[in-house]
Design an enzyme around this catalytic site. Structure first.
Site, PDB file in Angstrom:
ATOM      1  N   PRO A   1     -24.967  82.699  57.064  1.00 25.89           N
ATOM      2  CA  PRO A   1     -23.692  82.549  56.362  1.00 25.89           C
ATOM      3  C   PRO A   1     -23.539  83.595  55.255  1.00 25.89           C
ATOM      4  O   PRO A   1     -24.499  83.957  54.578  1.00 25.89           O
ATOM      5  CB  PRO A   1     -23.775  81.139  55.778  1.00 25.89           C
ATOM      6  CG  PRO A   1     -24.768  80.434  56.629  1.00 25.89           C
ATOM      7  CD  PRO A   1     -25.763  81.469  57.034  1.00 25.89           C
ATOM      8  N   GLU A   2     -22.311  84.070  55.074  1.00 26.20           N
ATOM      9  CA  GLU A   2     -22.023  85.012  54.003  1.00 26.20           C
ATOM     10  C   GLU A   2     -21.730  84.242  52.715  1.00 26.20           C
ATOM     11  O   GLU A   2     -21.567  83.017  52.707  1.00 26.20           O
ATOM     12  CB  GLU A   2     -20.843  85.895  54.405  1.00 26.20           C
ATOM     13  CG  GLU A   2     -20.999  86.528  55.772  1.00 26.20           C
ATOM     14  CD  GLU A   2     -21.050  88.045  55.755  1.00 26.20           C
ATOM     15  OE1 GLU A   2     -20.838  88.645  54.695  1.00 26.20           O
ATOM     16  OE2 GLU A   2     -21.315  88.619  56.825  1.00 26.20           O
TER      17      GLU A   2
ATOM     18  N   LYS B   1     -25.833  83.822  48.039  1.00 26.38           N
ATOM     19  CA  LYS B   1     -26.121  82.893  49.133  1.00 26.38           C
ATOM     20  C   LYS B   1     -26.972  81.701  48.674  1.00 26.38           C
ATOM     21  O   LYS B   1     -27.492  80.963  49.512  1.00 26.38           O
ATOM     22  CB  LYS B   1     -26.818  83.644  50.271  1.00 26.38           C
ATOM     23  CG  LYS B   1     -25.947  84.761  50.850  1.00 26.38           C
ATOM     24  CD  LYS B   1     -26.613  85.466  52.012  1.00 26.38           C
ATOM     25  CE  LYS B   1     -25.718  86.582  52.548  1.00 26.38           C
ATOM     26  NZ  LYS B   1     -26.294  87.241  53.730  1.00 26.38           N
TER      27      LYS B   1
ATOM     28  N   ARG C   1     -30.938  94.654  61.282  1.00 27.43           N
ATOM     29  CA  ARG C   1     -29.604  94.061  61.483  1.00 27.43           C
ATOM     30  C   ARG C   1     -28.716  95.059  62.206  1.00 27.43           C
ATOM     31  O   ARG C   1     -28.882  96.272  62.071  1.00 27.43           O
ATOM     32  CB  ARG C   1     -28.963  93.681  60.135  1.00 27.43           C
ATOM     33  CG  ARG C   1     -29.768  92.701  59.306  1.00 27.43           C
ATOM     34  CD  ARG C   1     -29.895  91.335  59.988  1.00 27.43           C
ATOM     35  NE  ARG C   1     -28.622  90.689  60.208  1.00 27.43           N
ATOM     36  CZ  ARG C   1     -28.001  89.937  59.300  1.00 27.43           C
ATOM     37  NH1 ARG C   1     -28.537  89.774  58.095  1.00 27.43           N
ATOM     38  NH2 ARG C   1     -26.848  89.360  59.583  1.00 27.43           N
TER      39      ARG C   1
END
Length: 343
Positions: free
Chosen positions: A2-3, A52, A333
């Site tokens: 999640p951002e 986060k 990523r």
């Protein structure tokens, strides 16, 4: 993963559903039994996010709904969702309850805001509401007067002191969503951190010590909007470009925190009438229309497959110049960019 806007929405959700209430806290899975025992029967009086990281502050129930004046008097639940964590909610029907917020399953980010979540158990008239049984390996369960929240799969879940909360926040970079950037220093600290590094700006934007809350989507999209090659060393990026990126993150991420959806495309760059680009595969949530405000402040409906410029669009034509979008692995990523618009 999640951002940051998702975690800010979590903080707001906890405030809306549980603020001021004495909560029953348990660990159905058993792995957080000791921590749950420290919080069981306490009153939730604070809920906030930094990047986060989610922090829930609990006070002795005698403190009253207003809560104590100092963070030092609270016990804090620190949660980092990581790649697989998610909070699932259910309610008694008295308020809108988001089904789940956390690691995406079928689409990016938050799922199914409905009057009472799909797990909700609606009582018959005159009956007391009972929360549904836990599903899966629930690390911690919070039960309030009208709702229940279940946490599964987090990277971090621990009870900490106020000093430990401050230590975590001090290590993080500035958060574009927060209105109070101190002690992180806001845009000045962000610019300085990038410009003193030889690391690529694409990697630096994913470093939570440089800027808190930016994930793979915001990284790809804000670099496209800035027309910046993601492989540029940080020290070679002009300060004015970095300040523009910061300002763009503030707008985009606060918009995401407000609406629950990431939309980075400008209206003029979307396909007409919600059509998809030729040959475009369906994205998670494709075809779903989101009634919301565009990032330029105008109201409108944005199809999910029109939301991004480059993220998950490798091989498809750039929305601006038509050049195929590229993708490569960078520090573990996937990185997406347009080689023409981002020279």
């Amino acid at each position: 993963m999640p951002e940051g806007h998702t975690v800010h929405r979590l903080a707001r959700t906890f405030a809306e559903l549980f603020a001021g209430q004495v909560l029953a806290v348990s660990s159905p899975q058993g792995r957080f039994a000791a921590g749950a025992a420290l919080l069981d029967g306490a009153r939730l009086v604070a809920s906030r996010a930094w990047g986060k990281q989610l922090f829930l502050g609990f006070a002795d129930p005698s403190a009253g709904p207003g809560g104590p004046p100092s963070d030092d008097d609270l016990r804090w639940l620190r949660v980092h969702l990581g790649l697989y964590g998610a909070w699932t909610f259910a309610g008694d029907g008295s308020a809108a309850v988001v089904h789940a917020i956390g690691a995406p399953r079928k689409r990016i980010g938050e799922r199914d805001s409905v009057p009472a979540g799909p797990l909700a158990s609606l009582p018959a008239p005159g009956d007391d509401w009972a929360p549904p049984a836990p599903r899966g390996a629930v690390r911690v369960r919070l039960v309030g007067e009208h709702a229940v929240a279940d946490l599964t799969g987090p990277t971090a879940c621990e009870v900490v002191s106020a000093d430990e909360v401050r230590a975590v926040e001090a290590r993080l970079g500035p958060d574009p969503i927060r209105d109070d950037p101190a002690p992180a220093g806001g845009p000045d600290r962000f610019v300085a951190a990038v410009r003193r590094s030889r690391t690529t700006v694409g990697q630096l934007l994913m470093n939570q010590d440089v800027v808190a809350g930016v994930g793979n989507i915001y990284r790809a999209e804000v670099l496209f909007r800035a027309g910046l090659d993601p492989l540029t060393p940080g020290r070679d990026v002009p300060a004015e470009t970095l300040r523009a990126i910061w300002d763009d993150l503030v707008v985009l991420m606060r918009d995401g925190a407000s609406t629950g959806a990431i939309v980075t495309t400008r209206p003029q760059d979307r396909e007409p009438d919600g059509a998809t680009s030729p040959g475009a595969p369906p994205r998670p949530g494709a075809g779903r229309q989101e009634v919301r405000q565009n990032t330029d402040g105008t109201a409108g409906a944005v199809a999910a497959d029109q939301a991004f410029y480059v993220y998950h669009r490798d091989g498809l034509p750039c929305r601006v110049c038509g050049t195929p979008v590229l993708m490569k692995d960078l520090a573990g990523r996937k990185l997406y960019w347009c080689p023409t618009c981002q020279r």
